[in-house]
Each structure stands twice: as C-alpha cells, then as structure tokens.
Write a protein that holds these residues in place. Structure first.
Motif, PDB file in Angstrom:
ATOM      1  N   MET A  85       0.816  -1.203   0.000  1.00  0.00           N
ATOM      2  CA  MET A  85       0.000   0.000   0.000  1.00  0.00           C
ATOM      3  C   MET A  85       0.856   1.262   0.000  1.00  0.00           C
ATOM      4  SD  MET A  85      -2.790   1.218   2.907  1.00  0.00           S
ATOM      5  CE  MET A  85      -1.523   1.539   4.153  1.00  0.00           C
ATOM      6  N   SER A  86       1.931   1.268   0.768  1.00  0.00           N
ATOM      7  CA  SER A  86       2.789   2.449   0.868  1.00  0.00           C
ATOM      8  C   SER A  86       3.397   2.835  -0.465  1.00  0.00           C
ATOM      9  CB  SER A  86       3.912   2.201   1.877  1.00  0.00           C
ATOM     10  OG  SER A  86       3.401   2.003   3.173  1.00  0.00           O
ATOM     11  N   SER A  87       3.455   1.897  -1.397  1.00  0.00           N
ATOM     12  CA  SER A  87       4.012   2.194  -2.717  1.00  0.00           C
ATOM     13  C   SER A  87       2.948   2.446  -3.775  1.00  0.00           C
ATOM     14  CB  SER A  87       4.934   1.061  -3.175  1.00  0.00           C
ATOM     15  OG  SER A  87       6.185   1.116  -2.523  1.00  0.00           O
ATOM     16  N   HIS A  88       1.843   1.683  -3.776  1.00  0.00           N
ATOM     17  CA  HIS A  88       0.847   1.906  -4.841  1.00  0.00           C
ATOM     18  C   HIS A  88      -0.096   3.060  -4.540  1.00  0.00           C
ATOM     19  CE1 HIS A  88      -2.338  -0.073  -2.536  1.00  0.00           C
ATOM     20  NE2 HIS A  88      -1.721  -1.238  -2.554  1.00  0.00           N
ATOM     21  N   GLY A  89      -0.150   3.511  -3.283  1.00  0.00           N
ATOM     22  CA  GLY A  89      -0.842   4.754  -2.976  1.00  0.00           C
ATOM     23  C   GLY A  89      -2.335   4.668  -2.763  1.00  0.00           C
ATOM     24  N   CYS A  90      -2.937   3.491  -2.884  1.00  0.00           N
ATOM     25  CA  CYS A  90      -4.368   3.345  -2.587  1.00  0.00           C
ATOM     26  C   CYS A  90      -4.514   3.046  -1.102  1.00  0.00           C
ATOM     27  CB  CYS A  90      -4.991   2.226  -3.408  1.00  0.00           C
ATOM     28  SG  CYS A  90      -6.673   1.801  -2.889  1.00  0.00           S
ATOM     29  N   ASP A  91      -5.054   3.981  -0.354  1.00  0.00           N
ATOM     30  CA  ASP A  91      -5.215   3.786   1.084  1.00  0.00           C
ATOM     31  C   ASP A  91      -6.685   3.648   1.477  1.00  0.00           C
ATOM     32  OD1 ASP A  91      -6.038   6.365   0.669  1.00  0.00           O
ATOM     33  OD2 ASP A  91      -4.657   7.278   2.118  1.00  0.00           O
ATOM     34  N   GLY A  92      -7.444   3.069   0.595  1.00  0.00           N
ATOM     35  CA  GLY A  92      -8.866   2.852   0.869  1.00  0.00           C
ATOM     36  C   GLY A  92      -9.504   2.181  -0.329  1.00  0.00           C
ATOM     37  N   PHE A  93     -10.290   2.947  -1.088  1.00  0.00           N
ATOM     38  CA  PHE A  93     -11.023   2.379  -2.218  1.00  0.00           C
ATOM     39  C   PHE A  93     -10.859   3.220  -3.486  1.00  0.00           C
ATOM     40  CE2 PHE A  93     -13.252   1.777   1.840  1.00  0.00           C
ATOM     41  CZ  PHE A  93     -13.024   0.425   1.998  1.00  0.00           C
ATOM     42  N   LYS A  94      -9.872   4.089  -3.487  1.00  0.00           N
ATOM     43  CA  LYS A  94      -9.623   4.952  -4.638  1.00  0.00           C
ATOM     44  C   LYS A  94      -8.711   4.244  -5.645  1.00  0.00           C
ATOM     45  CE  LYS A  94      -5.562   7.176  -2.572  1.00  0.00           C
ATOM     46  NZ  LYS A  94      -4.993   8.425  -2.062  1.00  0.00           N
ATOM     47  N   PRO A  95      -8.520   4.827  -6.838  1.00  0.00           N
ATOM     48  CA  PRO A  95      -7.583   4.219  -7.791  1.00  0.00           C
ATOM     49  C   PRO A  95      -6.166   4.200  -7.231  1.00  0.00           C
ATOM     50  CG  PRO A  95      -8.996   5.840  -8.875  1.00  0.00           C
ATOM     51  CD  PRO A  95      -9.221   5.994  -7.397  1.00  0.00           C
ATOM     52  N   PHE A  96      -5.440   3.142  -7.529  1.00  0.00           N
ATOM     53  CA  PHE A  96      -4.032   3.116  -7.142  1.00  0.00           C
ATOM     54  C   PHE A  96      -3.250   4.054  -8.060  1.00  0.00           C
ATOM     55  CE2 PHE A  96      -5.240  -0.831  -9.380  1.00  0.00           C
ATOM     56  CZ  PHE A  96      -4.566  -0.689 -10.576  1.00  0.00           C
ATOM     57  N   GLU A  97      -2.079   4.500  -7.596  1.00  0.00           N
ATOM     58  CA  GLU A  97      -1.296   5.485  -8.338  1.00  0.00           C
ATOM     59  C   GLU A  97      -0.301   4.848  -9.310  1.00  0.00           C
ATOM     60  OE1 GLU A  97       0.468   7.839  -5.267  1.00  0.00           O
ATOM     61  OE2 GLU A  97      -1.476   8.560  -4.523  1.00  0.00           O
ATOM     62  N   THR A  98      -0.048   3.582  -9.164  1.00  0.00           N
ATOM     63  CA  THR A  98       0.878   2.893 -10.047  1.00  0.00           C
ATOM     64  C   THR A  98       0.344   2.907 -11.479  1.00  0.00           C
ATOM     65  OG1 THR A  98       1.500   1.454  -8.229  1.00  0.00           O
ATOM     66  CG2 THR A  98       2.089   0.707 -10.434  1.00  0.00           C
ATOM     67  N   PRO A  99       1.170   3.227 -12.470  1.00  0.00           N
ATOM     68  CA  PRO A  99       0.692   3.236 -13.864  1.00  0.00           C
ATOM     69  C   PRO A  99       0.135   1.887 -14.277  1.00  0.00           C
ATOM     70  CG  PRO A  99       2.845   4.311 -13.697  1.00  0.00           C
ATOM     71  CD  PRO A  99       2.577   3.684 -12.361  1.00  0.00           C
ATOM     72  N   TRP A 100      -0.922   1.920 -15.093  1.00  0.00           N
ATOM     73  CA  TRP A 100      -1.593   0.688 -15.493  1.00  0.00           C
ATOM     74  C   TRP A 100      -0.649  -0.277 -16.189  1.00  0.00           C
ATOM     75  CZ3 TRP A 100      -5.712  -1.728 -14.025  1.00  0.00           C
ATOM     76  CH2 TRP A 100      -6.186  -2.811 -14.772  1.00  0.00           C
ATOM     77  N   GLU A 101       0.274   0.249 -16.958  1.00  0.00           N
ATOM     78  CA  GLU A 101       1.187  -0.628 -17.689  1.00  0.00           C
ATOM     79  C   GLU A 101       2.145  -1.375 -16.770  1.00  0.00           C
ATOM     80  OE1 GLU A 101       2.782   3.664 -18.131  1.00  0.00           O
ATOM     81  OE2 GLU A 101       0.839   2.630 -18.173  1.00  0.00           O
TER      82      GLU A 101
END
Length: 483
Positions: free
Chosen positions: A109-125
């Motif tokens: 979680m600390s890396s992908h940035g989703c801390d609940g139910f929002k979109p993660f920040e990691t690029p889709w690719e």
C-alpha cells in the motif's frame, strides 16, 4: 525477454497462427528455466493462459482441504490436489480496496498509494493485466473492482459490479451475484479469440456480507438445504473476555469491528444463521469455480492455464469479539492460496507449503510464468521457486513481512494498524495511539497474551522494533510506480 511493445505488435498485426508460433518460441526461450518435463506437450507449445479466481472476505481455513469440519468446497479441495496449497499465505493489507491494488500492482500500500477504495497510483502498464494486454493477451475482468471507477478501456472484456447479493437485470429478472460472475466468466471463455492467450480475473463478491441488509449473507435458494442440520463450532475466544483484552480504542462499541459483531454474532442463534449462510456463499463460489475449470478442460486449455485461487482478506468469525477484518490478527491477515501451474513437477501435486507468501507475490508470479517482463516497480517475488520450477538456491525465501492498514473514516471507527509478522512472534503498532503489542505466536496462536510490558522479552522487542522500521521503509520504496 521480449519487450512488451514488440509482443503487442506481433499479436495485433501478424497473422494469428504464425504469431503464436513465434511468441511461443521467444517466450519459452526467455524463461529462467525450461518447462517441467511433467508439463503437457501442449503447454510447451503455446503461451500459457492465466485464470485468477479471487474471492472476498474468506480466510485461510474456510476450505475442506484446510481442515474445516463444516464447509463444503469440493472443487477447491480437488484443485489443491492438482497443485500446491500455501498454508501461510497472507495479505499485506486486509481490506477489499487496498488488497486488490496489491494484487494488481505487486506492491505494498505504501508504494501503490491506494489507502482505501480509490484508484491506485501505479501506472496501469505496471500491473499484471496491463503487462499481459500489452503482450498480446486477451484480458478480462469479471466482478468486483473497488479501486475507484472501473477502467473498462484497459480490458478486452470488463464487467464490474458488487455490493449486493441479488441484482435486477435489464430484462426484469433477478440474478445472484455469484451466478452473474459465472455467466460473465462463461461469456468471456466462450467468446475469447481462440488464436490468443488469455487472462481472466474472476473477482467474486461472495463471501462478503451485504452491508446494511439485516440478513447480511443472502445465498441462493438452492443452497439453503446445506448445513441445515450442522452446529457451527463457536471459536473459543469469541468472548467478552477476549474482546476486552484488546486495546481500549478497539474494545468499544464505537469500533466498526465490534459494531459488525453485533450485526452478525452477538447471540448463539444469530451466529448459527449467519455462519451457515456465509458457508453457503462459499460453497456457491466453489461450484462456480468448478464450472469454470470444467469449461477450460472442455476447451482443451486447462493443462496450459495457470490457475490461482485466493482471496482479498481474512475474516473474524467472532474471534476477539470482532467481525470483518482490518487488524493484524491471524484471522484477518491469513488467506487461502492454491496454485495449479502446468510447469509444476508431478511430485508437488497435492502438496502444501508453509513459507510466507504474500498478496504482492501474485503479480510477479503470473508474469514470470508466461515469460512476460516483470516491472521494476513490483515488490513481490516469484512463487514458482517454491515448487521447484526455479532454482530455490538462488535466494532465501522470506521469514517475516511488514503489514499495514490505513485509517478508515477516523481512528475511532477503524484505526490505522501496522505489524511485523513472523511465525513465532508478532509485533503490533497502532500509530494514532502510539501503542505497541507483542505476541509469541508459537505459544499463543490466538494472540491473547500481550507481552509488551514483560521485561523478559525486552531484547526481543528491541530487535523487532528496529526490524519493523526497516521493513516499513522498504514497503514505501517504490511509491508512485517508481523504481
């Protein structure tokens, strides 16, 4: 390895039969080791397919093969007999949205940035479905998403829905969410391009409760005969005494874990009704998994398909006087994992493994299995090492991991929690209250006896505090998809 853009060009532009032949040759050549001699000739001739069966709110022991004396899961039991079951598999965050982000990104979680139910920040690719689609796979997602708006444009076949057990369809009929999962999975498998390898993630909503509905668990009518004459055992620590051994900021009726306990488990009669319906939902998922596997077999692709069954988080069945998940206790963080890999040696079929495997390991395991490029952002490890597809001597497997969970709403509702997890010891940290706990799991598997103030364990505590901080830093080391 073949660059993903190169594979994409071949799959999209070159004639299908020729494309598959070229991809198979190059992909197999890029793998770290050759396919197992036990794998079928078909598996060695074409790119491997991927099916991820991903259930909800389902902890490690809700399987017949795991020793549960009540629940009936014949399909998954048989799947374990054809693959490997990982008995100490855990999630790095035990909540629906975050755990799904961990699955797709292979990150904490600390890396992908989703801390609940929002979109993660990691690029889709840099997700496993993104890499596979860019590599020429026909990629589908069926069922629960829970990471913001469903990115349908990133899938060849996408159907996202969850939150209810029964849905009214456009024609006026009602369909159960698990039946809907099944219908959509069958449509994907029936209509997929036969010249392409495929990846399908079936994200079941069951066995999640229908929040807000007083019945909570609403199985299909044909399942109601199941478990009618069974008395579901109540956990030994489903008591007020256990509840009040929790920190006071959890051990109160304002905490959501206790609130949901009252919804489901606070009378013997309610406990039996809720657990029977919960197990009925589990058996329904098992049945749908069976139909998916049968279809793969009928299509002649089962023995060239990597099949994974796992879940997004564990679940309290009233242990500690709680319901749901979130906190670092064993009931919350341990989840089932079964892998049926065509490359797996025959002597591993039906075996178990007790290493710490994690939700973040699934994405790199999938990508490595098909010979795709694993993004540098992924923090998990390839589990094929544990079933002898890769050289186990290359690196020592983990014997500990960092667990993290965000605050949901506020610290009184679901407080933030973190932990350093080992098989013999576990260190809890509750950041918003600066509270520590220490449990000797080897002697206290139900985590009832907090040793944090015991001077006899001061040295153990100091060592775990220091290691906890190191692993916490590592968990955040690839934030925003960086390397």
């Amino acid at each position: 390895m073949i660059a993903s853009w190169f594979r994409k060009v071949w799959f999209r532009l070159v004639t299908p039969v020729f494309c598959l032949s070229v991809f198979a040759t190059l992909s197999l050549g890029s793998q770290a080791v050759a396919a197992s001699p036990d794998a079928s000739s078909e598996a060695s001739a074409t790119p491997m397919n991927v099916v991820v069966l991903y259930a909800d709110d389902w902890r490690h022991d809700t399987l017949g093969v795991a020793g549960n004396p009540v629940v009936q899961t014949p399909t998954l039991d048989a799947l374990a007999g054809e693959g490997m079951r990982f008995t100490e598999n855990c999630v790095t965050t035990s909540i629906c949205g975050v755990s799904r982000a961990c699955l797709f990104t292979g990150q904490w979680m600390s890396s992908h940035g989703c801390d609940g139910f929002k979109p993660f920040e990691t690029p889709w690719e840099q997700t496993y479905p993104g890499v596979l689609r860019d590599s020429g796979y026909h990629v589908g997602h069926v069922g629960k998403w829970h990471n913001g708006k469903f990115p349908g444009e990133n899938y060849d076949f996408g159907r996202s829905y969850y939150g209810r057990h029964w849905f009214k369809m456009p024609d006026g009929s009602k369909v159960h969410v698990t039946q809907r999962n099944e219908n959509d999975a069958m449509e994907f498998l029936g209509n997929r391009p036969k010249e392409q390898p495929f990846c399908l993630t079936v994200a079941f909503f069951a066995t999640h409760a229908e929040d807000g509905n007083p019945q909570q668990f609403l199985p299909q009518p044909e399942s109601m005969h199941l478990y009618q004459d069974v008395e579901i055992p109540v956990p030994a620590n489903a008591t007020d005494e256990s509840f009040h051994r929790l920190p006071e900021f959890v051990a109160n009726d304002g905490n959501e874990g206790r609130n949901r306990y009252h919804w489901r488990f606070d009378t013997p009669e309610k406990y039996q009704i809720m657990m029977k319906n919960y197990y009925r939902l589990a058996t329904e998922v098992d049945s749908t998994c069976g139909k998916i596997l049968k279809t793969l077999e009928e299509q002649g692709v089962l023995d060239n398909t990597l099949v994974i069954f796992t879940t997004d988080n564990g679940y309290y069945h009233a242990e500690h006087g709680l319901a749901d998940k979130w906190y670092p206790h064993q009931e919350s963080i341990r989840v089932p994992l079964i892998i049926r890999d065509p490359r797996m040696p025959a002597d591993k079929h039906g075996s178990t493994n007790d290493d710490f495997t994690l939700s973040v390991d699934l994405a790199p395991t999938i990508l490595n299995a098909v010979g795709a490029e694993v993004p540098e952002s992924m923090q998990g490890r390839d589990m094929a090492t544990l079933y002898d597809v890769k050289d186990a001597s290359q690196a020592k497997w983990r014997d500990e991991f960092f667990y993290e969970h965000p605050t949901i709403r506020d610290k009184n509702f679901i407080p933030k929690s973190e932990a350093l997890v080992r098989k013999d010891w576990k260190y809890f940290y509750w950041p918003e209250f600066d509270r520590e706990q220490l449990f000797r799991i080897s002697d206290d598997p139900h985590e009832e006896n907090d040793l944090i103030n015991d001077p006899a364990h001061a040295k153990q505590l100091a060592e775990m505090r220091a290691r906890f901080k190191e692993l916490k830093r590592e968990a955040a080391s690839k934030s925003n998809g960086g390397s």
